[in-house]
Design a protein around this motif. Structure first.
Motif, mmCIF file in Angstrom:
data_model
loop_
_atom_site.group_PDB
_atom_site.id
_atom_site.type_symbol
_atom_site.label_atom_id
_atom_site.label_comp_id
_atom_site.label_asym_id
_atom_site.label_seq_id
_atom_site.Cartn_x
_atom_site.Cartn_y
_atom_site.Cartn_z
ATOM 1 N N ALA A 153 31.116 49.630 32.803
ATOM 2 C CA ALA A 153 31.878 48.530 32.200
ATOM 3 C C ALA A 153 30.935 47.435 31.695
ATOM 4 N N ASP A 154 31.306 46.824 30.564
ATOM 5 C CA ASP A 154 30.522 45.717 30.024
ATOM 6 C C ASP A 154 30.512 44.533 30.984
ATOM 7 N N SER A 155 31.648 44.298 31.635
ATOM 8 C CA SER A 155 31.781 43.210 32.597
ATOM 9 C C SER A 155 32.490 43.741 33.833
ATOM 10 N N ILE A 156 31.785 43.777 34.940
ATOM 11 C CA ILE A 156 32.362 44.305 36.183
ATOM 12 C C ILE A 156 33.555 43.462 36.607
ATOM 13 N N GLY A 157 33.437 42.137 36.489
ATOM 14 C CA GLY A 157 34.532 41.258 36.881
ATOM 15 C C GLY A 157 35.770 41.460 36.034
ATOM 16 N N LEU A 158 35.592 41.577 34.727
ATOM 17 C CA LEU A 158 36.741 41.797 33.847
ATOM 18 C C LEU A 158 37.353 43.169 34.077
ATOM 19 N N GLN A 159 36.516 44.155 34.362
ATOM 20 C CA GLN A 159 37.033 45.489 34.648
ATOM 21 C C GLN A 159 37.847 45.470 35.940
ATOM 22 N N ALA A 160 37.382 44.740 36.954
ATOM 23 C CA ALA A 160 38.119 44.621 38.217
ATOM 24 C C ALA A 160 39.446 43.903 37.995
ATOM 25 N N ALA A 161 39.427 42.825 37.206
ATOM 26 C CA ALA A 161 40.657 42.082 36.923
ATOM 27 C C ALA A 161 41.674 42.981 36.234
ATOM 28 N N ASP A 162 41.218 43.747 35.244
ATOM 29 C CA ASP A 162 42.108 44.649 34.525
ATOM 30 C C ASP A 162 42.657 45.731 35.450
ATOM 31 N N ALA A 163 41.788 46.314 36.277
ATOM 32 C CA ALA A 163 42.209 47.395 37.175
ATOM 33 C C ALA A 163 43.243 46.922 38.194
ATOM 34 N N LEU A 164 43.133 45.665 38.615
ATOM 35 C CA LEU A 164 44.057 45.135 39.627
ATOM 36 C C LEU A 164 45.203 44.330 39.023
ATOM 37 N N GLY A 165 45.221 44.178 37.691
ATOM 38 C CA GLY A 165 46.289 43.429 37.048
ATOM 39 C C GLY A 165 46.270 41.944 37.393
ATOM 40 N N VAL A 166 45.056 41.391 37.482
ATOM 41 C CA VAL A 166 44.868 39.992 37.867
ATOM 42 C C VAL A 166 44.316 39.217 36.670
ATOM 43 N N ALA A 167 44.757 37.984 36.497
ATOM 44 C CA ALA A 167 44.223 37.137 35.432
ATOM 45 C C ALA A 167 42.720 36.957 35.645
ATOM 46 N N PRO A 168 41.913 37.080 34.577
ATOM 47 C CA PRO A 168 40.449 36.992 34.721
ATOM 48 C C PRO A 168 39.965 35.692 35.368
ATOM 49 N N GLN A 169 40.693 34.594 35.175
ATOM 50 C CA GLN A 169 40.248 33.338 35.775
ATOM 51 C C GLN A 169 40.448 33.304 37.288
ATOM 52 N N ARG A 170 41.230 34.241 37.834
ATOM 53 C CA ARG A 170 41.397 34.347 39.298
ATOM 54 C C ARG A 170 40.418 35.348 39.907
ATOM 55 N N MET A 171 39.839 36.224 39.081
ATOM 56 C CA MET A 171 38.858 37.203 39.542
ATOM 57 C C MET A 171 37.483 36.549 39.407
ATOM 58 N N LEU A 172 36.897 36.177 40.530
ATOM 59 C CA LEU A 172 35.636 35.442 40.500
ATOM 60 C C LEU A 172 34.462 36.387 40.670
#
Length: 157
Positions: free
Chosen positions: A29-48
């Motif tokens: 993934a280009d961004s591990i945090g954004l990939q995690a947010a997408d996988a868990l259905g969480v807004a990116p600003q809550r995935m730190l």
């Protein structure tokens, strides 16, 4: 996947409430945090995301929303320094005891100063790495700050 990591053990020892979430980690993934947010259905600003940096040569840990970039100038100011730079991945792994993609601010090998982006405190809960790839800890931001002895600061560009 083991749900017991140094991060979860550290929080449990402190009596901090948290919820674990697993997801399929994508190392490409280009961004591990954004990939995690997408996988868990969480807004990116809550995935730190947890980043290891150096301020005037001293190690620090910064925690910022996955959809933002750290301002090195603001990072240095948050820790009372003049200059900041990202830590080399090998140094971050050695210091934290975690692998890149699984670095948690909780339960690191060596206790270092931590700052959390102030904007993250506006959410009822946030997600931080649980100490291994594919594992996230959902926690109240004030509880995370207390557990880490962290400071709130403006850290993003």
């Amino acid at each position: 996947m083991s749900k017991t990591t140094r991060a979860t053990q550290a929080l449990s020892r402190l009596g901090v409430d948290f919820t674990l979430h697993e997801y399929a980690y994508d190392p490409g993934a280009d961004s591990i945090g954004l990939q995690a947010a997408d996988a868990l259905g969480v807004a990116p600003q809550r995935m730190l995301k947890t980043l290891m940096a150096e301020v005037d040569g001293r190690p620090v840990c910064v925690v910022v929303p996955s959809d933002k970039e750290v301002s090195m100038k603001k990072c240095a100011a948050a820790f009372g320094g003049k200059a900041a730079k990202m830590m080399r991945p090998a140094d971050a792994e050695r210091l934290s005891g975690y692998h890149v993609g699984g670095i948690s601010p909780f339960g690191q090998k060596k206790r270092i100063p931590v700052a959390i982006e102030r904007a993250a405190l506006s959410h009822p809960t946030v997600y931080l790495n649980g100490g291994q790839r594919g594992l996230q800890i959902e926690i109240e931001p004030t509880a995370a700050m207390a557990a880490l002895g962290a400071e709130a600061a403006e850290l993003v560009a």
